[in-house]
Design a protein around this motif. Structure first.
Motif, short mmCIF file in Angstrom:
data_model
loop_
_atom_site.label_atom_id
_atom_site.label_comp_id
_atom_site.label_asym_id
_atom_site.label_seq_id
_atom_site.Cartn_x
_atom_site.Cartn_y
_atom_site.Cartn_z
N ILE A 1 9.95 -7.70 2.40
CA ILE A 1 10.18 -7.41 0.98
C ILE A 1 10.73 -8.65 0.28
O ILE A 1 10.33 -8.97 -0.85
N LYS A 2 11.63 -9.38 0.94
CA LYS A 2 12.17 -10.61 0.34
C LYS A 2 11.06 -11.61 0.05
O LYS A 2 11.05 -12.28 -0.97
N LYS A 3 10.11 -11.72 0.96
CA LYS A 3 8.97 -12.63 0.75
C LYS A 3 8.11 -12.16 -0.43
O LYS A 3 7.66 -12.98 -1.24
N LEU A 4 7.92 -10.85 -0.56
CA LEU A 4 7.16 -10.32 -1.68
C LEU A 4 7.88 -10.52 -3.00
O LEU A 4 7.26 -10.80 -4.03
N VAL A 5 9.20 -10.43 -2.97
CA VAL A 5 10.00 -10.69 -4.17
C VAL A 5 9.86 -12.17 -4.57
O VAL A 5 9.68 -12.48 -5.76
N ARG B 1 0.83 -1.20 0.00
CA ARG B 1 0.00 0.00 0.00
C ARG B 1 0.87 1.26 0.00
O ARG B 1 0.63 2.19 -0.78
N LEU B 2 1.90 1.28 0.85
CA LEU B 2 2.78 2.44 0.92
C LEU B 2 3.53 2.66 -0.39
O LEU B 2 3.69 3.80 -0.85
N PRO C 1 9.94 4.04 -5.97
CA PRO C 1 10.64 3.10 -5.09
C PRO C 1 10.93 3.74 -3.73
O PRO C 1 11.14 4.94 -3.63
N MET C 2 10.90 2.94 -2.70
CA MET C 2 11.22 3.40 -1.35
C MET C 2 12.22 2.44 -0.73
O MET C 2 12.20 1.25 -1.01
#
Length: 63
Positions: free
Chosen positions: A54-58, A25-26, A33-34
């Motif tokens: 983030i690693k899990k989302l990747v 969401r952010l 990119p953040m």
């Protein structure tokens, strides 16, 4: 838009994690990119926790 296949319960649970949803969401709201530090500051958690999520989302192919 690319389609992400969440074909297992494990993938669905990983995607629906509240912290990961907040990160997505952010990122969408920012429209850019953040860094993990920027996200961590907005979420009130550690940058290392953000990096973990983030690693899990990747791995899911979402980011």
């Amino acid at each position: 838009m690319e389609v992400v296949n969440l074909d297992t319960r494990e993938k669905q649970n990983a995607f629906m994690n509240p912290a990961r949803q907040d990160i997505l969401r952010l990122l969408q709201l920012a429209g850019r990119p953040m860094t993990p530090k920027e996200l961590a500051d907005k979420m009130g958690i550690s940058a290392s926790s953000v990096t973990f999520h983030i690693k899990k989302l990747v791995e899911l192919g979402v980011v």
